[in-house]
Design an enzyme around this catalytic site. Structure first.
Site, PDB file in Angstrom:
ATOM      1  CE  LYS A   1      45.531  26.535  48.331  1.00 26.03           C
ATOM      2  NZ  LYS A   1      44.988  27.380  47.742  1.00 26.03           N
TER       3      LYS A   1
ATOM      4  CD  GLU B   1      46.355  31.718  35.522  1.00 27.24           C
ATOM      5  OE1 GLU B   1      46.526  30.630  36.166  1.00 27.24           O
ATOM      6  OE2 GLU B   1      46.986  31.856  36.373  1.00 27.24           O
ATOM      7  CG  ASN B   2      42.448  27.972  33.272  1.00 24.77           C
ATOM      8  OD1 ASN B   2      42.890  27.462  33.093  1.00 24.77           O
ATOM      9  ND2 ASN B   2      42.357  27.799  34.370  1.00 24.77           N
TER      10      ASN B   2
ATOM     11  CG  HIS C   1      44.306  39.297  44.378  1.00 30.99           C
ATOM     12  ND1 HIS C   1      43.141  39.262  44.227  1.00 30.99           N
ATOM     13  CD2 HIS C   1      44.126  37.544  45.591  1.00 30.99           C
ATOM     14  CE1 HIS C   1      41.550  38.216  44.386  1.00 30.99           C
ATOM     15  NE2 HIS C   1      42.414  37.469  44.628  1.00 30.99           N
TER      16      HIS C   1
ATOM     17  CG  ASP D   1      33.517  26.367  38.222  1.00 31.40           C
ATOM     18  OD1 ASP D   1      33.592  27.184  37.506  1.00 31.40           O
ATOM     19  OD2 ASP D   1      33.658  25.695  38.874  1.00 31.40           O
TER      20      ASP D   1
ATOM     21  CG  ASN E   1      47.479  30.455  51.474  1.00 33.60           C
ATOM     22  OD1 ASN E   1      47.596  30.825  51.946  1.00 33.60           O
ATOM     23  ND2 ASN E   1      47.155  30.189  50.017  1.00 33.60           N
TER      24      ASN E   1
ATOM     25  N   GLY F   1      39.471  35.236  39.643  1.00 34.07           N
ATOM     26  CA  GLY F   1      39.664  34.277  39.929  1.00 34.07           C
ATOM     27  C   GLY F   1      38.396  33.841  40.572  1.00 34.07           C
TER      28      GLY F   1
ATOM     29  CD  GLU G   1      48.569  34.706  44.998  1.00 35.48           C
ATOM     30  OE1 GLU G   1      47.629  33.657  44.211  1.00 35.48           O
ATOM     31  OE2 GLU G   1      48.150  34.999  45.530  1.00 35.48           O
TER      32      GLU G   1
ATOM     33  NE  ARG H   1      34.915  37.011  48.008  1.00 40.79           N
ATOM     34  CZ  ARG H   1      36.049  36.824  48.215  1.00 40.79           C
ATOM     35  NH1 ARG H   1      36.983  38.253  47.996  1.00 40.79           N
ATOM     36  NH2 ARG H   1      36.803  35.828  47.695  1.00 40.79           N
TER      37      ARG H   1
ATOM     38  NE  ARG I   1      35.905  25.363  36.093  1.00 42.62           N
ATOM     39  CZ  ARG I   1      36.978  25.186  36.773  1.00 42.62           C
ATOM     40  NH1 ARG I   1      37.334  24.157  36.074  1.00 42.62           N
ATOM     41  NH2 ARG I   1      36.939  25.067  38.084  1.00 42.62           N
TER      42      ARG I   1
ATOM     43  N   GLY J   1      42.548  31.614  38.521  1.00 38.95           N
ATOM     44  CA  GLY J   1      41.128  30.514  36.751  1.00 38.95           C
ATOM     45  C   GLY J   1      40.813  31.354  36.322  1.00 38.95           C
TER      46      GLY J   1
ATOM     47  NE  ARG K   1      47.304  34.096  50.324  1.00 42.55           N
ATOM     48  CZ  ARG K   1      46.052  34.818  50.041  1.00 42.55           C
ATOM     49  NH1 ARG K   1      45.612  33.118  50.151  1.00 42.55           N
ATOM     50  NH2 ARG K   1      45.782  35.322  49.872  1.00 42.55           N
TER      51      ARG K   1
ATOM     52  CG  HIS L   1      44.387  37.385  40.747  1.00 45.07           C
ATOM     53  ND1 HIS L   1      45.072  37.243  41.243  1.00 45.07           N
ATOM     54  CD2 HIS L   1      43.369  37.029  41.497  1.00 45.07           C
ATOM     55  CE1 HIS L   1      44.726  36.098  41.798  1.00 45.07           C
ATOM     56  NE2 HIS L   1      43.835  36.024  42.166  1.00 45.07           N
TER      57      HIS L   1
HETATM   58  P1  AMP Z   1      41.135  30.604  41.728  1.00 44.89           P
HETATM   59  O1  AMP Z   1      40.042  31.324  42.771  1.00 44.89           O
HETATM   60  O2  AMP Z   1      42.190  31.692  41.014  1.00 44.89           O
HETATM   61  O3  AMP Z   1      41.829  29.142  42.010  1.00 44.89           O
HETATM   62  O4  AMP Z   1      40.075  30.583  40.135  1.00 44.89           O
HETATM   63  C1  AMP Z   1      39.055  29.561  40.183  1.00 44.89           C
HETATM   64  C2  AMP Z   1      37.488  29.561  39.906  1.00 44.89           C
HETATM   65  O5  AMP Z   1      38.389  29.752  38.112  1.00 44.89           O
HETATM   66  C3  AMP Z   1      36.853  28.774  39.811  1.00 44.89           C
HETATM   67  O6  AMP Z   1      35.932  28.691  39.920  1.00 44.89           O
HETATM   68  C4  AMP Z   1      36.780  29.048  38.070  1.00 44.89           C
HETATM   69  O7  AMP Z   1      35.175  30.000  38.153  1.00 44.89           O
HETATM   70  C5  AMP Z   1      37.620  29.472  36.770  1.00 44.89           C
HETATM   71  N1  AMP Z   1      37.868  28.056  36.648  1.00 44.89           N
HETATM   72  C6  AMP Z   1      39.128  27.438  36.118  1.00 44.89           C
HETATM   73  N2  AMP Z   1      38.792  26.856  35.105  1.00 44.89           N
HETATM   74  C7  AMP Z   1      38.092  27.498  33.980  1.00 44.89           C
HETATM   75  C8  AMP Z   1      38.137  27.086  32.652  1.00 44.89           C
HETATM   76  N3  AMP Z   1      39.118  26.042  32.729  1.00 44.89           N
HETATM   77  N4  AMP Z   1      37.110  27.396  32.487  1.00 44.89           N
HETATM   78  C9  AMP Z   1      36.508  28.923  32.758  1.00 44.89           C
HETATM   79  N5  AMP Z   1      36.852  29.221  34.072  1.00 44.89           N
HETATM   80  C10 AMP Z   1      37.484  28.604  34.926  1.00 44.89           C
END
Ligand code: AMP
Length: 397
Positions: free
Chosen positions: A15, A331-332, A178, A280, A8, A207, A383, A238, A282, A328, A89, A205
């Site tokens: 990557k 899942e989390n 995606h 982010d 990627n 993230g 992916e 965005r 979080r 991101g 990719r 999806h």
């Molecule tokens: P991705 O683009 O799929 O890698 O997602 C990245 C985003 O996932 C980060 O910018 C965070 O906003 C979010 N993320 C990752 N870990 C956590 C978590 N434990 N709790 C909440 N959001 C998270």
């Protein structure tokens, strides 16, 4: 057993993940970052250990050479010819690619012709591909497109209501993004849908970039992202879909041109723009829980938009059997999943087990109860394995 490299390439990064196929065992993975700088970073993970080095990496070809030297040095391979194929990719496949393609001259030319639709991405992917081609000229390659899975959409789901000659002349339409992830999720979701005849799936999806797809019988019916990854639900930086006149009026108020405002809508909007805190989730969730009103509003906007798209796709599919959260945030972040499910539960009869939801971070499983009218699952996306599978199936099987 054959070794396949999934790649990627970004504008300043590369990557990689090396697989043993068809076993799908990850041998090693890593990234070259800050390519073009004297203090570039090369990281490789192998055998549970992480090896990070800061060094000059002039261009992507040098990054590939460093990667191959590392594979030899760590005795991951004994010679270059152990790598039997590479898979790359590619974000934008335009109207040309409804599935992955062998990376020949024609594929290369088409990807090049699509650069105006994805200037940062497609150009970088080509640089990455050519870097591998230079160092490993005999190794065959495939291109795996983020847009391919969405090519099954009907015209009513991808044509924009602009003058039709623009659609025809310039191929302006919804392409989505995606797609490799949505396709992976659809395949992984099959285990939850064994007793369903024509499964209807909504894959989220979520993230830093985010998109939602409606999938019926394994085929994409609708997806939230548009001509470019700016469309659809709101994201980390965005806007997602907004009234186009907001663009014009912001340009007028701020005395900026369309290109400047486009960059602001791409890089300074979304969670970051509304909260003024971070892109982010979080950080935004933390601030929201501490009582920050703008963080709360930013998160409400995100949740509302996810809920609205799920509702829209529930109607588009004539119902739904499973909703999947991934990437991101999906899942989390149990908080986000709970807020979204709360927003749709009354209309769609969804009930989630809050304890189960809280336990699932980065792991797969159902979070809905037996009584829920629609199943809800968390499935970590992958992916890279899709890229490795296509490379193996198309070139080596
Ligand atoms: P991705 O683009 O799929 O890698 O997602 C990245 C985003 O996932 C980060 O910018 C965070 O906003 C979010 N993320 C990752 N870990 C956590 C978590 N434990 N709790 C909440 N959001 C998270």
């Amino acid at each position: 057993m054959k070794k396949v490299m999934a790649v990627n390439a970004g504008s300043s990064s590369l990557k990689f993940k090396l697989y043993e196929m068809p076993e799908e065992t990850v041998i090693c993975s890593g990234i070259a970052e800050r390519i073009g700088h004297d203090d570039a970073i090369f990281t490789i993970k192998y055998n549970g250990e992480k090896d990070e080095q800061i060094l000059p990496i002039k261009d992507h070809a040098v990054a590939v050479q460093i990667l191959l030297d590392k594979l030899l040095e760590k005795k991951i391979i004994a010679s270059y010819d152990e790598i039997k194929a590479t898979g790359h990719r590619i974000v934008q496949g335009g109207k040309y690619f409804a599935s992955s393609a062998v990376f020949d001259k024609d594929t290369e030319d088409k990807i090049e012709s699509l650069i105006p639709l994805a200037p940062l991405h497609n150009a970088a992917h080509l640089v990455g591909f050519r870097a591998f081609k230079k160092v490993l000229p005999e190794v065959p390659a495939v291109a795996v497109f983020d847009t391919a899975f969405h090519q099954t959409m009907e015209a009513q789901d991808y044509v924009y209501p602009i003058p039709y000659e623009y659609t025809e002349k310039y191929d302006i339409r919804r392409y989505g993004a995606h797609g490799t992830s949505h396709q992976y999720l659809a395949q992984e979701a099959e285990k939850y849908l064994k007793d369903v005849n024509h499964p209807r799936l909504i894959t989220c999806h979520i993230g830093s970039g985010a998109s939602i797809s409606a999938i019926k019988d394994g085929k994409c019916v609708a997806t939230s992202m548009g001509l470019t990854p700016l469309g659809g639900i709101m994201m980390g930086t965005r806007t997602g879909d907004i009234d186009p006149s907001v663009m014009k009026y912001c340009c007028f108020c701020e005395n900026k041109d369309a290109e400047e405002m486009f960059q602001i809508f791409n890089k300074k909007s979304g969670l970051l723009g509304v909260s003024g805190i971070s892109n982010d989730s979080r950080d935004v969730i933390k601030a929201m829980n501490e009582g920050d009103e703008r963080a709360k509003l930013a998160y409400q906007l995100l949740v509302r938009r996810i809920a609205d798209f799920i509702g829209q796709y529930f109607v588009r599919l004539g119902g739904a059997d499973l909703i999947v959260f991934s990437a991101g945030i999906g899942e989390n972040s149990p908080e986000t999943r709970e807020l979204v499910c709360d927003a749709i539960s009354e209309a769609l009869g969804i009930i989630i087990d809050k304890e189960l939801n809280n336990e699932l971070r980065g792991k797969e499983g159902l979070i809905s109860t037996e009584e829920s009218k629609i199943k809800v699952a968390v499935i970590p996306t992958d992916e890279e394995i899709m890229i490795a599978r296509d490379a193996y199936n198309m070139l080596l099987k």
